[in-house]
Design a protein around this motif. Structure first.
Motif, PDB file in Angstrom:
ATOM      1  N   UNK A  66      -7.022 -33.978 -53.850  1.00 27.93           N
ATOM      2  CA  UNK A  66      -6.976 -35.038 -52.781  1.00 27.93           C
ATOM      3  C   UNK A  66      -5.781 -35.995 -53.301  1.00 27.93           C
ATOM      4  N   UNK A  67      -5.124 -35.481 -54.150  1.00 25.36           N
ATOM      5  CA  UNK A  67      -3.752 -36.304 -54.298  1.00 25.36           C
ATOM      6  C   UNK A  67      -2.992 -36.021 -53.177  1.00 25.36           C
ATOM      7  N   UNK A  68      -2.470 -36.849 -52.288  1.00 30.18           N
ATOM      8  CA  UNK A  68      -1.556 -36.692 -51.162  1.00 30.18           C
ATOM      9  C   UNK A  68      -0.191 -36.916 -51.330  1.00 30.18           C
ATOM     10  N   UNK A  69       0.705 -36.329 -50.093  1.00 31.87           N
ATOM     11  CA  UNK A  69       2.096 -36.583 -50.167  1.00 31.87           C
ATOM     12  C   UNK A  69       2.490 -38.080 -50.491  1.00 31.87           C
ATOM     13  N   UNK A  70       1.903 -38.903 -50.129  1.00 31.21           N
ATOM     14  CA  UNK A  70       2.464 -40.405 -50.410  1.00 31.21           C
ATOM     15  C   UNK A  70       2.163 -40.494 -51.864  1.00 31.21           C
ATOM     16  N   UNK A  75       4.997 -41.461 -57.112  1.00 34.60           N
ATOM     17  CA  UNK A  75       5.411 -41.101 -58.309  1.00 34.60           C
ATOM     18  C   UNK A  75       6.941 -40.884 -58.541  1.00 34.60           C
ATOM     19  N   UNK A  76       7.277 -40.187 -57.999  1.00 36.32           N
ATOM     20  CA  UNK A  76       8.829 -39.805 -57.932  1.00 36.32           C
ATOM     21  C   UNK A  76       9.704 -41.028 -57.878  1.00 36.32           C
ATOM     22  N   UNK A  77       9.464 -41.880 -57.025  1.00 37.95           N
ATOM     23  CA  UNK A  77      10.261 -42.784 -56.603  1.00 37.95           C
ATOM     24  C   UNK A  77       9.883 -43.907 -57.785  1.00 37.95           C
ATOM     25  N   UNK A  78       8.921 -43.885 -58.579  1.00 39.37           N
ATOM     26  CA  UNK A  78       8.674 -44.786 -59.786  1.00 39.37           C
ATOM     27  C   UNK A  78       9.540 -44.417 -61.094  1.00 39.37           C
ATOM     28  N   UNK A  79      10.086 -43.200 -61.081  1.00 42.42           N
ATOM     29  CA  UNK A  79      10.903 -42.830 -62.199  1.00 42.42           C
ATOM     30  C   UNK A  79      12.066 -43.452 -62.483  1.00 42.42           C
ATOM     31  N   UNK A 107      14.125 -29.512 -54.228  1.00 38.81           N
ATOM     32  CA  UNK A 107      14.663 -30.294 -53.208  1.00 38.81           C
ATOM     33  C   UNK A 107      14.196 -31.519 -52.633  1.00 38.81           C
ATOM     34  N   UNK A 108      12.681 -31.451 -52.664  1.00 35.48           N
ATOM     35  CA  UNK A 108      11.864 -32.481 -52.030  1.00 35.48           C
ATOM     36  C   UNK A 108      11.951 -33.604 -53.208  1.00 35.48           C
ATOM     37  N   UNK A 109      11.951 -33.466 -54.364  1.00 32.98           N
ATOM     38  CA  UNK A 109      11.741 -34.440 -55.482  1.00 32.98           C
ATOM     39  C   UNK A 109      13.196 -35.331 -55.522  1.00 32.98           C
ATOM     40  N   UNK A 110      14.422 -34.336 -55.536  1.00 29.59           N
ATOM     41  CA  UNK A 110      15.875 -34.677 -55.794  1.00 29.59           C
ATOM     42  C   UNK A 110      15.988 -35.759 -54.647  1.00 29.59           C
ATOM     43  N   UNK A 111      15.768 -35.175 -53.537  1.00 31.11           N
ATOM     44  CA  UNK A 111      16.219 -35.845 -52.162  1.00 31.11           C
ATOM     45  C   UNK A 111      15.294 -37.129 -52.022  1.00 31.11           C
ATOM     46  N   UNK A 112      14.215 -37.390 -52.516  1.00 34.98           N
ATOM     47  CA  UNK A 112      13.497 -38.510 -52.410  1.00 34.98           C
ATOM     48  C   UNK A 112      13.759 -39.524 -53.369  1.00 34.98           C
ATOM     49  N   UNK A 136      -0.463 -28.904 -43.954  1.00 35.89           N
ATOM     50  CA  UNK A 136      -1.740 -29.456 -44.603  1.00 35.89           C
ATOM     51  C   UNK A 136      -1.321 -30.380 -45.407  1.00 35.89           C
ATOM     52  N   UNK A 137      -0.228 -30.907 -45.666  1.00 37.88           N
ATOM     53  CA  UNK A 137       0.240 -31.899 -46.657  1.00 37.88           C
ATOM     54  C   UNK A 137       0.588 -31.523 -48.110  1.00 37.88           C
ATOM     55  N   UNK A 138       0.331 -29.892 -48.472  1.00 39.79           N
ATOM     56  CA  UNK A 138       0.464 -29.438 -49.732  1.00 39.79           C
ATOM     57  C   UNK A 138       1.874 -29.319 -50.063  1.00 39.79           C
TER      58      UNK A 138
END
Length: 247
Positions: A66-70, A75-79, A107-112, A136-138
């Motif tokens: 249940x840990x979703x995309x947001x 979490x990535x933005x908080x680094x 690519x997702x983590x680096x771009x965000x 599905x958000x995974x």
């Protein structure tokens, strides 16, 4: 600058985790899970199949828990950044540098992270494992490539080959040569591209991390002398001061 019809620039190649951002993006997201869910069987995937299949299993667990995309993107933005690194990158971009990222993150983590921290505008190209959130958000991640030629690198990412291919492509397609090349990283998988640097190259391992000792040991085992200069750095401000002395 133009010389003999060729465009001359400088190149900065950055790793991402522990080099631009302070933490390991995969580990930060993995730690959103209840750690009891990461069974010995799942942990064994790293040894048997590699890091990318392991993280694909972790991302599946996150979705099932249940840990979703947001949650993941938050979490990535908080680094935090490595202190001063955003300033360093911005100043490089103003001073005739092409800046590329070569990373075993995705690519997702680096771009965000890069867009949130307003450095995406300075990055010429990013080479990393492709990832996306499915319908599905995974989160799904795939290897950048499959290689068996380089024993210094993981099966899914040889940074040395990536940099060599980039330089060849820039020479042929973009008519661009780099009068100075700086490779900045922290880990053992940064040794391969650092060893390929020539006399116009600067290997920049982060102090206190595995790269410096691994590079030093690899240089001692070489049959030929190492032509590049080594610049050991602690943070972005320190790195910038070291690089500016070489321009």
């Amino acid at each position: 600058m133009i010389s003999n019809g060729r465009i001359l620039r400088r190149l900065a190649v950055f790793d991402f985790d522990h080099t631009i951002c302070e933490l390991n993006t995969d580990v930060v997201v993995r730690d959103l899970l209840d750690q009891s869910l990461i069974t010995p069987e799942i942990k064994s995937i790293v040894r048997s199949c590699g890091w990318i299949p392991y993280m694909q299993r972790i991302f599946r667990l996150l979705h099932q828990s249940g840990i979703c995309k947001l949650d993941i993107l938050s979490a990535i933005r908080s680094i935090p950044e490595v202190a001063g690194m955003k300033t360093c990158i911005a100043e490089m971009a103003k001073n005739n540098f092409h800046i590329i990222i070569v990373s075993d993150s995705n690519s997702e983590f680096i771009k965000v992270w890069s867009d949130f921290n307003e450095i995406g505008q300075y990055i010429h190209t990013t080479f990393t494992n492709p990832a996306k959130f499915n319908g599905n958000g995974a989160l799904e991640v795939h290897p950048f490539h499959h290689q068996t030629e380089c024993s210094l690198s993981s099966r899914n990412l040889c940074k040395g080959k990536i940099v060599d291919d980039f330089l060849d492509n820039q020479s042929v397609v973009a008519n661009t040569e780099y009068e100075q090349i700086f490779y900045i990283g922290d880990g053992r998988n940064d040794v391969c591209p650092m060893l390929r640097l020539k006399d116009n190259g600067f290997a920049c391992p982060r102090e206190g991390y595995a790269c410096y000792d691994a590079l030093s040991n690899a240089i001692k085992q070489r049959s030929t002398s190492y032509e590049a200069k080594i610049l050991k750095w602690t943070n972005g401000f320190h790195l910038m001061s070291l690089i500016w002395k070489e321009l």
